[in-house]
Design a protein around this motif. Structure first.
Motif, PDB file in Angstrom:
ATOM      1  N   ASN A  40       3.168   5.280  -7.589  1.00 12.48           N
ATOM      2  CA  ASN A  40       4.647   5.378  -7.839  1.00 12.48           C
ATOM      3  C   ASN A  40       5.350   4.901  -6.366  1.00 12.48           C
ATOM      4  O   ASN A  40       6.447   3.885  -6.728  1.00 12.48           O
ATOM      5  CB  ASN A  40       4.949   6.573  -8.121  1.00 12.48           C
ATOM      6  N   VAL A  41       4.943   5.064  -5.392  1.00 14.75           N
ATOM      7  CA  VAL A  41       5.545   4.751  -4.120  1.00 14.75           C
ATOM      8  C   VAL A  41       5.375   3.168  -3.779  1.00 14.75           C
ATOM      9  O   VAL A  41       6.185   2.454  -3.597  1.00 14.75           O
ATOM     10  CB  VAL A  41       4.926   5.550  -2.804  1.00 14.75           C
TER      11      VAL A  41
ATOM     12  N   VAL B 145       0.813  -1.009  -0.030  1.00  9.25           N
ATOM     13  CA  VAL B 145      -0.051  -0.113   0.130  1.00  9.25           C
ATOM     14  C   VAL B 145       0.785   1.293  -0.077  1.00  9.25           C
ATOM     15  O   VAL B 145       1.627   1.561   1.216  1.00  9.25           O
ATOM     16  CB  VAL B 145      -1.025   0.090   1.279  1.00  9.25           C
ATOM     17  N   GLY B 146       0.913   2.036  -1.149  1.00  9.54           N
ATOM     18  CA  GLY B 146       1.890   3.137  -1.181  1.00  9.54           C
ATOM     19  C   GLY B 146       1.101   4.477  -0.675  1.00  9.54           C
ATOM     20  O   GLY B 146      -0.174   4.522  -0.965  1.00  9.54           O
ATOM     21  N   VAL B 147       1.584   4.998   0.100  1.00  9.64           N
ATOM     22  CA  VAL B 147       1.198   6.198   0.932  1.00  9.64           C
ATOM     23  C   VAL B 147       1.927   7.661   0.595  1.00  9.64           C
ATOM     24  O   VAL B 147       2.996   7.508   0.708  1.00  9.64           O
ATOM     25  CB  VAL B 147       0.975   5.999   2.462  1.00  9.64           C
ATOM     26  N   ASP B 148       1.070   8.267  -0.092  1.00  8.30           N
ATOM     27  CA  ASP B 148       1.722   9.753  -0.423  1.00  8.30           C
ATOM     28  C   ASP B 148       1.149  10.648   0.726  1.00  8.30           C
ATOM     29  O   ASP B 148       0.058  11.044   0.682  1.00  8.30           O
ATOM     30  CB  ASP B 148       1.276  10.279  -1.942  1.00  8.30           C
ATOM     31  N   ARG B 149       2.110  11.444   1.077  1.00  5.54           N
ATOM     32  CA  ARG B 149       1.740  12.299   2.223  1.00  5.54           C
ATOM     33  C   ARG B 149       1.929  13.743   1.730  1.00  5.54           C
ATOM     34  O   ARG B 149       2.733  14.106   0.822  1.00  5.54           O
ATOM     35  CB  ARG B 149       2.846  12.206   3.382  1.00  5.54           C
ATOM     36  N   GLY B 150       1.157  14.900   2.093  1.00  3.79           N
ATOM     37  CA  GLY B 150       0.759  15.951   1.587  1.00  3.79           C
ATOM     38  C   GLY B 150       0.155  17.098   2.769  1.00  3.79           C
ATOM     39  O   GLY B 150      -0.124  16.641   3.526  1.00  3.79           O
TER      40      GLY B 150
ATOM     41  N   TYR C 185      10.679  12.496  -7.584  1.00  2.08           N
ATOM     42  CA  TYR C 185       9.679  12.551  -8.803  1.00  2.08           C
ATOM     43  C   TYR C 185       8.473  11.567  -8.803  1.00  2.08           C
ATOM     44  O   TYR C 185       8.044  11.067  -9.711  1.00  2.08           O
ATOM     45  CB  TYR C 185      10.754  12.309 -10.129  1.00  2.08           C
ATOM     46  N   THR C 186       8.112  11.199  -7.610  1.00  2.00           N
ATOM     47  CA  THR C 186       7.033  10.310  -7.458  1.00  2.00           C
ATOM     48  C   THR C 186       5.473  11.053  -8.061  1.00  2.00           C
ATOM     49  O   THR C 186       4.921  10.323  -8.464  1.00  2.00           O
ATOM     50  CB  THR C 186       6.521  10.028  -5.896  1.00  2.00           C
ATOM     51  N   SER C 187       5.430  12.311  -7.857  1.00  2.00           N
ATOM     52  CA  SER C 187       4.485  13.182  -8.451  1.00  2.00           C
ATOM     53  C   SER C 187       4.399  13.421  -9.869  1.00  2.00           C
ATOM     54  O   SER C 187       3.505  13.866 -10.305  1.00  2.00           O
ATOM     55  CB  SER C 187       3.950  14.202  -7.599  1.00  2.00           C
ATOM     56  N   GLN C 188       5.655  13.126 -10.453  1.00  2.00           N
ATOM     57  CA  GLN C 188       5.644  13.936 -11.732  1.00  2.00           C
ATOM     58  C   GLN C 188       5.985  12.432 -12.808  1.00  2.00           C
ATOM     59  O   GLN C 188       6.195  12.559 -14.075  1.00  2.00           O
ATOM     60  CB  GLN C 188       6.965  14.567 -11.949  1.00  2.00           C
ATOM     61  N   ARG C 189       6.119  11.297 -12.133  1.00  2.00           N
ATOM     62  CA  ARG C 189       6.507   9.906 -13.020  1.00  2.00           C
ATOM     63  C   ARG C 189       5.222   9.416 -13.639  1.00  2.00           C
ATOM     64  O   ARG C 189       4.274   9.322 -12.584  1.00  2.00           O
ATOM     65  CB  ARG C 189       7.432   9.023 -12.151  1.00  2.00           C
ATOM     66  N   CYS C 190       5.182   8.812 -14.708  1.00  2.00           N
ATOM     67  CA  CYS C 190       3.882   8.143 -14.978  1.00  2.00           C
ATOM     68  C   CYS C 190       3.983   6.584 -14.580  1.00  2.00           C
ATOM     69  O   CYS C 190       4.953   6.037 -14.956  1.00  2.00           O
ATOM     70  CB  CYS C 190       3.859   8.224 -16.490  1.00  2.00           C
ATOM     71  N   PRO C 191       3.193   6.056 -13.905  1.00  2.00           N
ATOM     72  CA  PRO C 191       3.195   4.817 -13.554  1.00  2.00           C
ATOM     73  C   PRO C 191       3.214   3.846 -14.490  1.00  2.00           C
ATOM     74  O   PRO C 191       3.490   2.482 -14.699  1.00  2.00           O
ATOM     75  CB  PRO C 191       2.155   4.704 -12.568  1.00  2.00           C
ATOM     76  N   ARG C 192       2.431   4.189 -15.649  1.00  2.00           N
ATOM     77  CA  ARG C 192       2.314   3.135 -16.682  1.00  2.00           C
ATOM     78  C   ARG C 192       3.450   3.252 -17.829  1.00  2.00           C
ATOM     79  O   ARG C 192       4.058   2.089 -18.066  1.00  2.00           O
ATOM     80  CB  ARG C 192       1.141   3.565 -17.596  1.00  2.00           C
TER      81      ARG C 192
ATOM     82  N   ALA D 232       4.307   1.329   2.519  1.00  2.00           N
ATOM     83  CA  ALA D 232       5.297   2.053   1.922  1.00  2.00           C
ATOM     84  C   ALA D 232       5.033   3.578   1.997  1.00  2.00           C
ATOM     85  O   ALA D 232       3.865   3.769   1.561  1.00  2.00           O
ATOM     86  CB  ALA D 232       5.859   1.732   0.558  1.00  2.00           C
ATOM     87  N   VAL D 233       5.783   4.330   2.459  1.00  2.00           N
ATOM     88  CA  VAL D 233       5.648   5.804   2.465  1.00  2.00           C
ATOM     89  C   VAL D 233       7.046   6.432   1.613  1.00  2.00           C
ATOM     90  O   VAL D 233       8.258   5.690   1.755  1.00  2.00           O
ATOM     91  CB  VAL D 233       5.645   6.254   3.941  1.00  2.00           C
ATOM     92  N   GLU D 234       6.984   7.872   1.442  1.00  2.25           N
ATOM     93  CA  GLU D 234       8.071   8.377   0.999  1.00  2.25           C
ATOM     94  C   GLU D 234       9.187   8.881   2.134  1.00  2.25           C
ATOM     95  O   GLU D 234       8.857   9.141   3.220  1.00  2.25           O
ATOM     96  CB  GLU D 234       7.555   9.733   0.119  1.00  2.25           C
TER      97      GLU D 234
END
Length: 398
Positions: A365-366, A191-196, A325-332, A274-276
């Protein structure tokens, strides 16, 4: 793993007076020991104890073991200060904060927390009372209370020192508990967790924990503090004291609730978390003046700590991955470009056209990075290859 359990003491007025006098005496003794340690350069426990032990007992009225605890408290304080200086938490050596920290001895507040070991404090779990040393003698039968889970953990796993704390006229004991670590299972996925800031946590499943209510609550608290500070009356100052740390407690409650939900989902589905890795983000990011307060009050570190210890307590695997670059990378397709994120809320890949919420894409991505990192960590190490021995011709003697 180590956890702390906080229970509330319910002393009588006579017992509360004795506890207050004890805290003040112990902290006066610790401040004196700190002054001696700073003047004579005594930062190790044995040399400082030899220097001030007799004086702490005769002048400040401490018994043998409380005097030893006061010395240990001073040594620990200077050890923490040295670690903060080396880590750069107090700025550069030329900064005002750094110079002020090293130029004067450490001073302890009159009601600062005081540690007690088993010789100074004993627990009666069945009666829910404690017996504690005070300057007025041994105080027995001081009642305490707490939640059922806290009391159960306290009775089963308490080990080591307990800190006596006075906060807002109320008395607490903070006890250290050592809980055995559960077996960490092999995760089926992550489970990827993005914090903001706008969204406190967004998982790779698309679950979004918004921070809008917390931000609105912080702004309301700031307005109330400003109004009370402008009045500057006795009742206003009393109300400010009563409202102190209320905002912090609310933010801590929000982080506990979010982390508990994420860990329960991961445990129920057999996945890891998983976290950043966001260490040093305040030093890397340059913001406008009106944005500094928002970044400084961003509780991302506490949320990460809550996720880590709750996952460890539940036996859930936990990883920190690179946040670049987790918010700028395309996961596909893997295309990384700043233009992939035209604004804060949306993601749109310029190569393959994948679009969606930006925080959700970052969580995916995370998750993908955690898959790669876990596969690398758990990859079996092949045995070392033994070099072949050179075959030499054997001469047969006649």
């Amino acid at each position: 793993m180590k956890l702390v359990v906080q229970v509330k003491l319910l002393p009588t007025p006579v017992q509360a007076s004795a506890l207050e006098a004890t805290l003040r005496a112990c902290n006066r003794a610790a401040t004196h020991a700190s002054t001696v340690a700073s003047a004579k350069g005594l930062k190790d426990r044995n040399s400082l104890q030899k220097e001030v032990y007799a004086e702490l007992k005769s002048t400040f009225g401490l018994s043998a073991q409380p005097a030893v605890r006061a010395v240990k408290k001073v040594v620990d304080a200077y050890t923490t200060l040295k670690a903060n200086l080396q880590a750069g938490n107090l700025g550069l050596p030329t900064s005002r904060r750094y110079r002020r920290a090293v130029s004067s001895p450490i001073v302890f507040r009159p009601e600062a927390a005081q540690p007690f070991d088993d010789r100074c404090l004993s627990w009666q779990y069945d009666a829910r009372t404690v017996s504690i040393w005070t300057v007025d003698g041994r105080m027995k039968g001081i009642r305490y209370t707490g939640s059922p889970d806290q009391l159960k953990t306290l009775a089963a796993h308490r080990k080591g020192e307990s800190d006596l704390v006075c906060r807002g006229g109320k008395w607490f004991l903070i006890a250290t508990c050592e809980i055995p670590d559960p077996q960490v299972y092999e995760p089926a996925d992550w489970v990827g967790v993005d914090r903001g800031i706008v969204n406190l946590a967004t998982t790779s499943d698309g679950i979004n924990h918004q921070g809008r209510r917390l931000s609105r609550y912080r702004r309301w608290q700031a307005r109330k503090r400003t109004e009370l500070q402008k009045k500057n009356t006795r009742s206003a100052r009393r109300l400010l004291t009563r409202r102190a740390c209320k905002e912090q407690r609310h933010a801590t409650h929000v982080n506990h609730r979010i982390s508990k939900e994420i860990v329960s989902v991961a445990q129920r589905t057999g996945r890891g978390i998983a976290v950043e890795e966001l260490g040093g983000i305040r030093e890397r990011v340059r913001l406008r003046r009106d944005q500094r307060g928002t970044l400084s009050s961003w509780p991302f570190r506490q949320l990460g700590q809550h996720l880590a210890y709750k996952a460890r307590k539940a036996g859930v695997p936990f990883l920190e991955v690179d946040a670049a670059y987790t918010s700028q990378r395309c996961p596909r397709c893997g295309h990384t470009e700043r233009a992939n994120r035209p604004d804060r809320d949306h993601f749109s890949c310029r190569r393959c056209g994948l679009a969606g919420p930006a925080d959700h894409v970052a969580g995916v991505n995370v998750r993908d990075r955690a898959r790669s990192a876990w596969a690398f960590v758990t990859m079996p190490v092949p045995p070392p290859v033994q070099p072949e021995r050179e075959m030499r011709p054997v001469t047969v003697l006649p």
